[in-house]
Design an enzyme around this catalytic site. Structure first.
Site, mmCIF file in Angstrom:
data_model
loop_
_atom_site.group_PDB
_atom_site.id
_atom_site.type_symbol
_atom_site.label_atom_id
_atom_site.label_comp_id
_atom_site.label_asym_id
_atom_site.label_seq_id
_atom_site.Cartn_x
_atom_site.Cartn_y
_atom_site.Cartn_z
ATOM 1 N N GLU A 181 -8.135 3.261 39.261
ATOM 2 C CA GLU A 181 -7.172 2.233 39.646
ATOM 3 C C GLU A 181 -6.437 2.690 40.905
ATOM 4 O O GLU A 181 -6.022 3.846 40.947
ATOM 5 C CB GLU A 181 -6.145 1.987 38.528
ATOM 6 C CG GLU A 181 -5.254 0.808 38.873
ATOM 7 C CD GLU A 181 -4.231 0.460 37.779
ATOM 8 O OE1 GLU A 181 -4.227 1.111 36.724
ATOM 9 O OE2 GLU A 181 -3.456 -0.462 38.021
ATOM 10 N N MET B 139 -3.304 7.336 33.141
ATOM 11 C CA MET B 139 -4.123 6.165 33.422
ATOM 12 C C MET B 139 -4.780 5.665 32.140
ATOM 13 O O MET B 139 -5.354 6.435 31.372
ATOM 14 C CB MET B 139 -5.178 6.547 34.480
ATOM 15 C CG MET B 139 -6.133 5.446 34.829
ATOM 16 S SD MET B 139 -5.278 4.025 35.582
ATOM 17 C CE MET B 139 -6.306 2.705 35.008
ATOM 18 N N ASN C 1 -7.476 4.120 31.155
ATOM 19 C CA ASN C 1 -8.906 3.814 31.032
ATOM 20 C C ASN C 1 -9.286 3.513 29.588
ATOM 21 O O ASN C 1 -8.841 4.186 28.658
ATOM 22 C CB ASN C 1 -9.727 5.015 31.508
ATOM 23 C CG ASN C 1 -9.163 5.648 32.745
ATOM 24 O OD1 ASN C 1 -9.119 5.021 33.773
ATOM 25 N ND2 ASN C 1 -8.676 6.870 32.626
ATOM 26 N N GLU D 194 0.577 4.026 28.060
ATOM 27 C CA GLU D 194 -0.875 3.931 28.298
ATOM 28 C C GLU D 194 -1.568 3.325 27.080
ATOM 29 O O GLU D 194 -2.485 2.527 27.217
ATOM 30 C CB GLU D 194 -1.477 5.301 28.620
ATOM 31 C CG GLU D 194 -0.835 6.037 29.793
ATOM 32 C CD GLU D 194 -0.662 5.206 31.045
ATOM 33 O OE1 GLU D 194 -1.474 4.293 31.301
ATOM 34 O OE2 GLU D 194 0.320 5.448 31.794
ATOM 35 N N HIS E 196 -1.241 -0.423 27.029
ATOM 36 C CA HIS E 196 -2.098 -1.104 28.005
ATOM 37 C C HIS E 196 -3.405 -1.580 27.366
ATOM 38 O O HIS E 196 -4.061 -2.454 27.904
ATOM 39 C CB HIS E 196 -2.460 -0.166 29.158
ATOM 40 C CG HIS E 196 -1.527 -0.237 30.328
ATOM 41 N ND1 HIS E 196 -1.087 -1.425 30.864
ATOM 42 C CD2 HIS E 196 -0.992 0.744 31.111
ATOM 43 C CE1 HIS E 196 -0.308 -1.168 31.915
ATOM 44 N NE2 HIS E 196 -0.229 0.133 32.080
HETATM 45 N N1 B3K Z 1 -2.054 1.993 35.719
HETATM 46 C C1 B3K Z 1 -1.791 3.340 36.143
HETATM 47 C C2 B3K Z 1 -1.331 3.454 37.541
HETATM 48 C C3 B3K Z 1 -2.395 3.547 38.537
HETATM 49 C C4 B3K Z 1 -1.825 3.863 39.890
HETATM 50 C C5 B3K Z 1 -2.862 3.830 40.947
HETATM 51 N N2 B3K Z 1 -2.368 4.185 42.248
HETATM 52 C C6 B3K Z 1 -0.823 4.009 35.255
HETATM 53 C C7 B3K Z 1 0.079 3.112 34.502
HETATM 54 O O1 B3K Z 1 0.880 2.383 35.028
HETATM 55 O O2 B3K Z 1 -0.054 3.075 33.315
HETATM 56 ZN ZN ZN Z 2 1.054 1.069 33.382
#
Ligand code: B3K
Ligand code: ZN
Length: 899
Positions: free
Chosen positions: A136, A277, A279, A312, A315
């Site tokens: 990301e 992150m 993922n 995380e 998400h």
């Molecule tokens: N979604 C990632 C952040 C990614 C940043 C890329 N430059 C972490 C988070 O907000 O959960």
């Molecule tokens: Zn986030």
């Protein structure tokens, strides 16, 4: 001079701006993605087999396909089994276009990449002993040619092949195959049944150990939970695991969200650009957000682990199952997920404390962003480099916007709305409009005006006045709203703002009856009311008010605004002790403290000595009462006692007077320390330093108050107190108390403290040199030292074995610690700090552009300083601007700052 002004050829001109209004659906979609990674020392071969088909939603049937790709060496490319020759495709700027593409086809590309040389930490890279990824927002294009955009969702199968010296091979989803190969190599194949955009792809290969647990979901499925770390860190994973299980349960209970795969993995890596992150099924974390144990980690560190693990994990639904259509929608997942993690932390610990912490961050860092050259709405309209938009605005203000929605709709309707949102959009890539629409449809509310929060930047101002009509027994509140211009919009339309209020009378909270209002069925509490401000000016009249009240306004910080009401000191003292809204008791303490500091600042500006500065008795008494009030949460006492920070004072100022802020605040603190010494000592002594460490809210609160009192006492420069502080450093059984004592020694200018600081810093390094995260704390305590000479020390530390200029955590600890968290020194010495920062940016620009661009923040604020500082700061921005090969990241921030 910018690239455009220099008349450079097109390819070297200023990077291009991407606009939300230009969004178009992709021409092709990718049904399945099969990846094979052959990892060798120094080089990785990536084979990608993509099943592509024309997007039925595209405006016209496409006959060519443009894939993103950056820093890739193409070995071969085949369409439906036929190797393509040079005339069949063209290379573009970070892309490849394949000509004459049919309705449906299989594309196989073979590319080579060099993870060992990838210092940007985006794509596939090496961190110490392992290989890992960060995709990301647009890192996947550094791995292979692909439609690297979030609205292209595909089913991934991934095979990783390495030497057996990397025994652990991971990717998203479920392990479906593994085995041996020749030459001491082995492989593992993972399949992710959930379609996902490329930004959620992950791969890890390394020599890792793990702790394992299970979680039984609400429907009775067992999920295996694994946290992978380097073997030396295995003893620091328990807190993350507990936090994960708590998060999983909470998301079931509060949002009805169950986990969907049979395995959930977290891997901790040392070199990581941000916190973590999300993922799919394989979260990759900065070690700083996973590892925790009392001897090495402060309370703040423990809380960060809990919050980031939850964030995380959450998400998985808000981001992964329902993802973003394009990157302008980033707050769709980030604002919502921050709101979710913040509510989770509030439920795990103390709600009021969490709110104070969140608001403090918002109104120092986010308000400052909103007032600067990078201001943008939570859904930006344009960007040059999307990495620059992972901001306080998108995250923290985005979360406040969701919080306001929850406040306006009420708990039940909000939950109905989120249920509908998840249900309606599961498996889709959607927009913030879709989110709001789901809330509207589920609740029947009209959120048309509310949506301005998504498109207008800037922090709204509320000017609040009141009047009391004793004869009619009516009390009126008049609220005027306005919003200063921001780069993208000069004239703002009124926002829809929930203003939570209460009225305090001589006996405490008064019952509230709003004149001409519909009866309120939802709230059982008739002393709390959410006023809905929608006009530029509105008056709310309360009836049957039998005495002139003191209003408690914007309770719980119900909206991300700057508000003003002309409180007298007596009003504030009353609110500080009597308001039933814990947040507003703290708020009152801050306003009292602010007035006192502003007085001292004026004296400083007029050339008066602040050496024996006195504060008003009323202020001292208010704080004395807080210190003596044993019914108050200890953490809240600590926060009430902590005066507004220099960062907050700077944000409030039109022109930042760095010295006046620093000296004025210090003078008030010292005056309070002198006046309240007996109470402070009582609290400090009452604390049992030998008690067993626990990370409960109560234990954290007790430590926090004790250490705040230590901070005050150390201002007195008394040898006995300094020795006591050093004894805390030496004997404490946890890092919170060790760091608190060390910080005080380092920042005290008393000769004895300085002597003990030197020996303690040496001792600390000797003891912890092999614990990288602890060494970072050692670096930042020195970088943030307010005494003169710090810049020289920071420069010296850059060459110390403890520092590694490639590791983002070390850069943040030392460089950002000095430039962003040490204003008195950063702005000293005729711009030496500015030059130092510019040197670092120039160095990092090519090495790690996203870190470089983040570090720039303090220089972007140049217009808020006096003219001498302005020109020194601007000169450094111009120096950076003149550098050749400026990354998009740095270019965007510097050019917007200079505009
Ligand atoms: N979604 C990632 C952040 C990614 C940043 C890329 N430059 C972490 C988070 O907000 O959960
Ligand atoms: Zn986030």
């Amino acid at each position: 001079m910018t690239a455009v002004e220099q008349n450079l050829p097109a390819t070297e001109q200023a990077p291009k701006t991407i606009y939300l209004k230009d969004y178009a659906v992709p021409d092709y979609l990718i049904k399945t993605t099969d990846l094979r990674f052959e990892i060798y020392d120094g080089e990785t071969v990536v084979s990608a087999m993509l099943q592509l088909y024309r997007n039925p939603a595209a405006a016209q049937p496409a006959t060519q396909l443009t894939l993103h790709g950056a820093n890739l060496e193409l070995v071969s490319i085949a369409l439906n089994g036929k190797i393509l020759g040079e005339g069949d495709y063209q290379f573009g700027d970070e892309s490849i276009t394949i000509l004459n593409t049919p309705e449906e086809f299989t594309l196989i590309t073979i590319t080579k990449i060099k993870p060992e040389q990838n210092t940007s930490l985006e794509g596939l890279y090496r961190s110490r002993t392992m290989y890992c990824t960060q995709c990301e927002a647009e890192g996947f294009r550094k791995i292979t040619y692909y439609l690297d955009r979030p609205d292209v969702m595909s089913e991934f199968t991934t095979t990783v092949v390495t030497d057996k010296k990397y025994p652990v091979l991971l990717s998203n989803g479920n392990l479906i195959d593994q085995g041996e190969q020749e030459n001491n190599r082995h492989y593992a194949t993972w399949h992710d049944p959930f379609k996902k955009p490329a930004y959620l792809f992950a791969l890890v290969a390394g020599d890792l150990s793990c702790i394992e647990d299970t979680f039984t979901t609400c429907s009775g499925r067992d999920v295996t939970l694994k946290i992978f770390v380097e073997p030396k860190d295995l003893d620091k994973c328990d807190h993350a695991m507990t936090s994960l299980k708590n998060s999983m349960r909470w998301d079931e209970e509060v949002y009805g969200r169950e986990y969907d795969l049979n395995i959930f993995m977290i891997v901790a890596v040392d070199d990581f650009n941000m916190g973590a992150m999300e993922n799919k099924g394989l979260n990759i974390f900065n070690t700083s957000c996973v590892l925790a144990k009392p001897e090495t980690t402060t309370d703040a560190g423990f809380q960060r682990v809990e919050g980031v693990v939850a964030h995380e994990y959450f998400h998985n639904w808000s981001g992964n199952r329902v993802t973003c259509r394009d990157w302008f929608q980033l707050s769709l997942k980030e604002g919502f997920t921050v709101y979710r993690d913040s509510e989770f932390s509030a439920d795990m610990g103390s709600r009021t404390v969490k709110r104070v912490e969140d608001v403090t961050l918002l109104r120092t860092a986010q308000f400052a962003e909103d007032a600067g050259p990078m201001a943008h709405p939570i859904r930006p309209e344009s960007y040059i480099e999307i990495s620059n938009f992972y901001t306080m605005t998108v995250y923290e203000k985005g979360a406040e916007v969701i919080r306001m929605l929850a406040t306006l709709l009420g708990k039940e309707n909000f939950r109905k709305g989120t249920d509908l949102y998840f249900d309606r959009h599961d498996g889709q890539a959607v927009t913030t409009e879709d989110f709001v629409k789901a809330l509207e449809d589920a609740s029947g509310f009209d959120l048309t005006q509310f949506k301005r929060w998504y498109s207008q930047a800037g922090t709204p101002r509320l000017q609040i006045t009141d009047s009391y009509d004793e004869d009619a027994q009516e009390y009126s509140l008049t609220i005027k709203q306005s919003c200063p211009p921001t780069p993208e919009c000069a004239n703002k339309l009124p926002f829809h703002i929930p203003v939570a209020v209460g009225l305090i009378g001589s006996g405490g909270d008064l019952p509230l009856a709003l004149k001409n209002a519909e009866p309120d069925f939802e709230t059982s509490d008739n002393t709390y009311k959410v006023l809905e401000l929608t006009e530029a000016e509105q008056t709310f009249v309360f009836e049957r008010v039998f005495e002139k009240p003191v209003p408690s306004l914007v309770r719980g910080f119900s909206a991300p605004v700057k508000w003003h009401y002309d409180y007298s000191q007596d009003d504030l003292v009353l609110l500080m002790s009597r308001d039933s809204d814990g947040f507003n008791r703290w708020e009152a303490s801050q306003q009292l403290g602010l007035h006192a500091i502003q007085e001292a600042m004026v004296a400083h500006q007029q050339g008066q000595s602040l050496a024996n500065w006195q504060v008003e008795t009323a202020l001292v008494e208010a704080y004395r009462n807080v210190l003596r009030d044993t019914s108050l949460d200890r953490a809240m006492v600590a926060y009430m006692l902590s005066l507004p920070s220099e960062a907050y004072l700077s944000e409030l100022a039109d022109v930042i007077d760095v010295e006046a802020i620093h000296c004025g605040r210090a003078a008030v603190r010292k005056a309070l320390a002198r006046a309240l010494r007996p109470e402070l000592e009582t609290i400090y002594r009452a604390y049992d330093h030998q008690q067993t460490y626990a990370v409960t809210a109560a234990a954290i609160a007790a430590r926090s108050l004790k250490n705040v009192t230590l901070g005050y006492l150390m201002l007195l420069g008394d040898d006995a107190l300094i020795k006591q502080c050093e004894s805390q450093y030496r004997t404490a059984n946890n890092m919170t108390d060790v760091m608190a004592a060390l910080t005080q020694l380092v920042n005290s200018d008393a000769p004895l403290a300085q002597q003990l600081a030197t020996s303690s810093l040496d001792d600390f390094y000797q003891r912890w040199q092999h614990e990288s995260l602890v060494v970072n704390q050692w670096l930042s305590v020195q970088a943030m030292c307010v005494l003169p000479g710090t810049l020289q020390k920071v420069k010296a530390l850059q060459t110390h074995a403890a520092f590694d200029g490639k590791n983002p955590n070390k850069i943040r600890a030392l460089i950002a610690g000095f430039c962003a968290s040490n204003p008195i020194n950063f702005h000293a010495d005729a711009g030496a700090g500015y030059q130092f920062l510019a040197d670092q940016i120039i160095q990092l620009n090519t090495q790690n552009p996203s870190i470089a661009s983040r570090l720039l923040t303090p220089l972007t604020k140049w217009k808020k300083y006096n003219s001498q500082r302005q020109s020194l700061m601007k000169a450094q921005l111009e120096r950076i601007m003149a550098e050749p090969d400026l990354s998009k990241d740095v270019f965007e921030v510097v050019s917007k700052s200079l505009a």
